[in-house]
Design a protein around this motif. Structure first.
Motif, PDB file in Angstrom:
ATOM      1  N   LYS A 288       0.844  -1.420  -0.103  1.00 34.55           N
ATOM      2  CA  LYS A 288      -0.060  -0.129   0.118  1.00 34.55           C
ATOM      3  C   LYS A 288       0.752   1.100   0.055  1.00 34.55           C
ATOM      4  CE  LYS A 288      -3.843  -2.298   2.646  1.00 34.55           C
ATOM      5  NZ  LYS A 288      -4.577  -2.025   3.988  1.00 34.55           N
ATOM      6  N   LEU A 289       2.039   1.344   0.328  1.00 29.57           N
ATOM      7  CA  LEU A 289       2.932   2.345   0.410  1.00 29.57           C
ATOM      8  C   LEU A 289       3.773   2.674  -0.652  1.00 29.57           C
ATOM      9  CD1 LEU A 289       4.552   1.996   4.099  1.00 29.57           C
ATOM     10  CD2 LEU A 289       2.390   2.719   3.388  1.00 29.57           C
ATOM     11  N   GLN A 294       7.350   3.502  -8.005  1.00 29.78           N
ATOM     12  CA  GLN A 294       8.076   2.466  -7.176  1.00 29.78           C
ATOM     13  C   GLN A 294       8.888   3.378  -6.000  1.00 29.78           C
ATOM     14  OE1 GLN A 294       6.983  -0.085  -7.668  1.00 29.78           O
ATOM     15  NE2 GLN A 294       6.564  -0.144  -9.871  1.00 29.78           N
ATOM     16  N   SER A 295       9.398   2.533  -5.332  1.00 30.63           N
ATOM     17  CA  SER A 295      10.009   3.468  -3.814  1.00 30.63           C
ATOM     18  C   SER A 295      11.558   2.766  -4.049  1.00 30.63           C
ATOM     19  CB  SER A 295       9.560   2.838  -2.563  1.00 30.63           C
ATOM     20  OG  SER A 295       8.362   3.078  -2.416  1.00 30.63           O
ATOM     21  N   ASN A 296      12.466   3.575  -3.162  1.00 32.01           N
ATOM     22  CA  ASN A 296      13.625   3.119  -2.852  1.00 32.01           C
ATOM     23  C   ASN A 296      14.156   3.454  -1.584  1.00 32.01           C
ATOM     24  OD1 ASN A 296      16.483   1.833  -2.884  1.00 32.01           O
ATOM     25  ND2 ASN A 296      16.460   2.453  -5.422  1.00 32.01           N
ATOM     26  N   LEU A 297      15.089   2.875  -0.793  1.00 30.58           N
ATOM     27  CA  LEU A 297      15.630   3.265   0.485  1.00 30.58           C
ATOM     28  C   LEU A 297      17.028   3.670   0.358  1.00 30.58           C
ATOM     29  CD1 LEU A 297      14.765   3.161   3.545  1.00 30.58           C
ATOM     30  CD2 LEU A 297      16.589   1.131   3.591  1.00 30.58           C
ATOM     31  N   ALA A 298      17.452   4.844   0.750  1.00 33.22           N
ATOM     32  CA  ALA A 298      18.600   5.361   0.611  1.00 33.22           C
ATOM     33  C   ALA A 298      19.245   5.385   2.214  1.00 33.22           C
ATOM     34  CB  ALA A 298      18.686   6.922   0.225  1.00 33.22           C
ATOM     35  N   HIS A 299      20.449   5.026   2.445  1.00 30.02           N
ATOM     36  CA  HIS A 299      21.059   4.787   3.591  1.00 30.02           C
ATOM     37  C   HIS A 299      22.338   4.947   3.578  1.00 30.02           C
ATOM     38  CE1 HIS A 299      21.938   3.434   7.548  1.00 30.02           C
ATOM     39  NE2 HIS A 299      21.452   2.031   7.469  1.00 30.02           N
ATOM     40  N   LEU A 358      16.320   7.231   4.264  1.00 30.73           N
ATOM     41  CA  LEU A 358      15.322   8.151   3.743  1.00 30.73           C
ATOM     42  C   LEU A 358      14.623   7.145   2.624  1.00 30.73           C
ATOM     43  CD1 LEU A 358      15.302  11.864   2.448  1.00 30.73           C
ATOM     44  CD2 LEU A 358      14.493   9.987   1.032  1.00 30.73           C
ATOM     45  N   ILE A 359      13.209   7.265   2.605  1.00 33.75           N
ATOM     46  CA  ILE A 359      12.317   6.523   1.787  1.00 33.75           C
ATOM     47  C   ILE A 359      11.588   7.460   1.057  1.00 33.75           C
ATOM     48  CG2 ILE A 359      10.840   5.602   3.513  1.00 33.75           C
ATOM     49  CD1 ILE A 359      10.814   2.917   1.927  1.00 33.75           C
ATOM     50  N   ASN A 360      10.963   7.053  -0.125  1.00 29.55           N
ATOM     51  CA  ASN A 360       9.880   7.793  -0.438  1.00 29.55           C
ATOM     52  C   ASN A 360       8.714   6.698  -0.797  1.00 29.55           C
ATOM     53  OD1 ASN A 360      11.291   6.024  -2.942  1.00 29.55           O
ATOM     54  ND2 ASN A 360       9.640   7.071  -4.146  1.00 29.55           N
ATOM     55  N   ILE A 361       7.580   7.149  -0.392  1.00 35.28           N
ATOM     56  CA  ILE A 361       6.420   6.213  -0.423  1.00 35.28           C
ATOM     57  C   ILE A 361       5.302   6.927  -0.977  1.00 35.28           C
ATOM     58  CG2 ILE A 361       7.128   5.107   1.792  1.00 35.28           C
ATOM     59  CD1 ILE A 361       5.047   6.591   3.480  1.00 35.28           C
ATOM     60  N   ARG A 362       4.191   6.306  -1.150  1.00 32.87           N
ATOM     61  CA  ARG A 362       3.027   6.603  -2.178  1.00 32.87           C
ATOM     62  C   ARG A 362       2.069   7.856  -0.967  1.00 32.87           C
ATOM     63  NH1 ARG A 362      -2.490   5.422  -2.296  1.00 32.87           N
ATOM     64  NH2 ARG A 362      -2.522   4.207  -0.708  1.00 32.87           N
ATOM     65  N   TYR A 363       1.540   8.923  -1.983  1.00 33.81           N
ATOM     66  CA  TYR A 363       1.189   9.893  -1.056  1.00 33.81           C
ATOM     67  C   TYR A 363      -0.386   9.551  -0.801  1.00 33.81           C
ATOM     68  CZ  TYR A 363      -1.752  14.065   0.018  1.00 33.81           C
ATOM     69  OH  TYR A 363      -2.498  14.939   0.241  1.00 33.81           O
ATOM     70  N   ASP A 364      -0.659   9.720   0.399  1.00 32.79           N
ATOM     71  CA  ASP A 364      -2.237   9.209   0.878  1.00 32.79           C
ATOM     72  C   ASP A 364      -2.392  10.438   2.112  1.00 32.79           C
ATOM     73  OD1 ASP A 364      -3.900   7.945   2.661  1.00 32.79           O
ATOM     74  OD2 ASP A 364      -4.388   6.840   0.858  1.00 32.79           O
ATOM     75  N   TYR A 442       4.203   1.120  11.720  1.00 33.40           N
ATOM     76  CA  TYR A 442       2.888   1.678  12.273  1.00 33.40           C
ATOM     77  C   TYR A 442       1.972   2.149  11.064  1.00 33.40           C
ATOM     78  CZ  TYR A 442       0.104   5.772  14.293  1.00 33.40           C
ATOM     79  OH  TYR A 442      -0.522   6.971  14.543  1.00 33.40           O
ATOM     80  N   ILE A 443       2.386   2.815  10.094  1.00 33.31           N
ATOM     81  CA  ILE A 443       1.494   3.126   9.047  1.00 33.31           C
ATOM     82  C   ILE A 443       0.867   1.899   8.399  1.00 33.31           C
ATOM     83  CG2 ILE A 443       1.442   4.207   6.767  1.00 33.31           C
ATOM     84  CD1 ILE A 443       3.871   5.758   7.670  1.00 33.31           C
ATOM     85  N   CYS A 444       1.561   1.043   8.041  1.00 30.61           N
ATOM     86  CA  CYS A 444       1.173  -0.186   7.457  1.00 30.61           C
ATOM     87  C   CYS A 444      -0.213  -0.786   8.438  1.00 30.61           C
ATOM     88  CB  CYS A 444       2.027  -1.410   7.367  1.00 30.61           C
ATOM     89  SG  CYS A 444       3.273  -0.916   5.813  1.00 30.61           S
ATOM     90  N   LYS A 445      -0.054  -0.790   9.638  1.00 29.30           N
ATOM     91  CA  LYS A 445      -0.951  -1.404  10.798  1.00 29.30           C
ATOM     92  C   LYS A 445      -2.356  -0.603  10.712  1.00 29.30           C
ATOM     93  CE  LYS A 445       2.081  -4.227  13.627  1.00 29.30           C
ATOM     94  NZ  LYS A 445       2.584  -4.298  15.036  1.00 29.30           N
ATOM     95  N   ASN A 446      -1.932   0.800  10.337  1.00 31.04           N
ATOM     96  CA  ASN A 446      -3.345   1.657  10.660  1.00 31.04           C
ATOM     97  C   ASN A 446      -3.978   2.322   9.532  1.00 31.04           C
ATOM     98  OD1 ASN A 446      -3.308   2.115  13.595  1.00 31.04           O
ATOM     99  ND2 ASN A 446      -1.134   2.097  13.325  1.00 31.04           N
ATOM    100  N   LEU A 447      -3.082   1.992   8.460  1.00 27.63           N
ATOM    101  CA  LEU A 447      -3.599   2.279   7.164  1.00 27.63           C
ATOM    102  C   LEU A 447      -4.921   1.571   6.544  1.00 27.63           C
ATOM    103  CD1 LEU A 447      -3.113   4.940   5.010  1.00 27.63           C
ATOM    104  CD2 LEU A 447      -1.487   3.387   3.817  1.00 27.63           C
TER     105      LEU A 447
END
Length: 448
Positions: A288-289, A294-299, A358-364, A442-447
């Motif tokens: 859902k995110l 698509q996403s990517n994680l920068a670390h 840092l990560i980019n996720i879908r706007y909601d 937290y977002i995944c559980k509550n979205l």
């Protein structure tokens, strides 16, 4: 476990910026067991040398005898040795070994560290395998006032021919140009080898000569060729200078430990990225995110060590939502890839934030509400205000610059509602991997 053993013959710097203790540090960094013979003890700090206690001949000789009778040593680095008596001992016990000599005629504060210069040229230079003078020292030994690259070449060949030294490396750090070169003259091949590098504007440069020559000694001890050894030495030295230590009230020392610290941190980053991947793959609602792009994680490694994108990792092929709502991780983990997330993280770090993830996720809208409830400072940015950029990657820098100029800091959550050709997006940064995992969980559980 067995290690190659090498020897440093040098003075002790009580400020731990150069000398034998730095040599030992460098040897250990490169996997060589360093032994030492002390020529002098200096009363020294970052402001300079207050006094020198020279080790008298008998004890100096006893140190050499004791070390050599027990350890198999073929590679030696010579730093500060003070007088004719010590030169005679060094020649007697070390001639025939591979010797890298850092001719420290003067300390940075001008204190003379080689007392009997003519005897030094008579006893020490002819037994040297690799000599590593800076431009000032090379000028003294060659008689050439070095100002140019050609001067460096001429002086290195003159020194080699005069004192029968197989390899002479004239360092270019004292020549005031944007780009500098180290010149290696190879007497056997009668040829020159150049290593170029960019000058670093850094005042904390104490110990550069010690680090450079000891790296070469360590690499030769491990069987590396001189050409590779000089390049490795310059690479390590550049990193050591970039992260020179702001300690004391004078000229601080360079930090050779950064070389292994950054590598260790990168290994930890890779472990964190796998930890994150396991979280994603074990969280059924994570799909859902994922935005359309698509996403990517920068670390990154710790932000205080970050220089550029080479210190930031991402997944090579993004985090992808598949047709069946399962999420695929785009392994492998790579450093230096110029993704939007990596650029945004770098720009955030350069504004002084302690960001490492840092990560980019879908706007909601519901996600934004959840992030505010979670305690994050959230800010919206209007992409319509963004100027057209001719250079790829400038968009991410503009976002951070715009926020910083108007907000004074970079909030953990930045979102926009998109515009023509740009998908709406939420970007979240945190100081560590566990925090980003907890946040997304937290977002995944509550979205809904």
């Amino acid at each position: 476990m067995k290690k190659v053993v090498a020897l440093s013959v040098a003075g002790i710097d009580t400020g731990n910026g150069a000398g034998a203790e730095t040599d030992i540090k460098v040897y250990e960094i490169l996997g060589v067991h360093g032994t030492l013979v002390v020529s002098a003890i200096t009363a020294q700090n970052t402001r300079g040398i207050k006094d020198i206690l020279v080790i008298e001949r008998d004890f100096f000789q006893k140190q050499l005898e004791t070390v050599l009778e027990d350890f198999d040593i073929n590679n030696v680095k010579i730093g500060m040795i003070y007088n004719k008596e010590q030169y005679e001992v060094v020649k007697e016990y070390l001639e025939g070994k591979t010797i890298v000599t850092d001719p420290v005629i003067f300390a940075k504060d001008g204190t003379q560290l080689i007392k009997d210069l003519e005897d030094y040229k008579k006893y020490i230079l002819p037994i040297t395998t690799v000599l590593t003078p800076n431009a000032v020292e090379a000028s003294y030994f060659s008689g050439i006032n070095i100002k140019t690259l050609e001067d460096m070449k001429k002086s290195s060949k003159i020194i080699s021919n005069t004192y029968n030294i197989p390899y002479v490396i004239v360092k270019g750090g004292h020549i005031s140009t944007k780009y500098s070169f180290d010149i290696l003259y190879d007497a056997k091949k009668d040829s020159f080898y150049l290593v170029g590098y960019e000058r670093i504007n850094q005042k904390n440069t104490h110990g550069t000569g010690s680090v450079f020559s000891t790296v070469i000694s360590a690499e030769l001890a491990k069987g590396e060729k001189i050409y590779n050894a000089i390049r490795i030495a310059r690479d390590i030295l550049q990193t050591s200078i970039e992260y020179g230590l702001e300690i004391g009230k004078g000229i601080g020392p360079v930090d050779p430990l950064v070389y292994i610290e950054k590598n260790a941190y990168k290994y930890k980053v890779i472990e964190d990225m796998y930890k994150f991947a396991n979280f994603v793959e074990s969280t059924p609602s994570f799909y859902k995110l994922i935005p359309e792009v698509q996403s990517n994680l920068a670390h990154s490694i710790p932000s205080s060590y970050v220089k550029d994108l080479n210190d930031i990792a991402t997944f090579k092929n993004r985090i992808i939502r598949n047709w069946d709502n399962k999420v695929s991780i785009g392994f492998p983990v790579v450093f230096g890839k110029p993704t939007h997330t990596a650029r945004l993280l770098l720009a955030t770090i350069r504004k002084g934030e302690r960001a490492t993830v840092l990560i980019n996720i879908r706007y909601d809208e519901n996600t934004i509400k959840l992030l505010r409830l979670y305690g994050y400072d959230v800010i919206e940015i209007d992409r319509e205000k963004e100027p057209e950029h001719e250079i790829e990657g400038k968009s991410m820098q503009w976002i951070i610059d715009f926020i910083y100029e108007n907000y004074g800091k970079i909030p953990n959550v930045i979102f926009d509602k998109g515009m023509k050709g740009k998908e709406a997006m939420i970007r979240i940064w945190t100081e560590d991997i566990d925090t980003i995992i907890d946040t997304l969980n937290y977002i995944c559980k509550n979205l809904s």
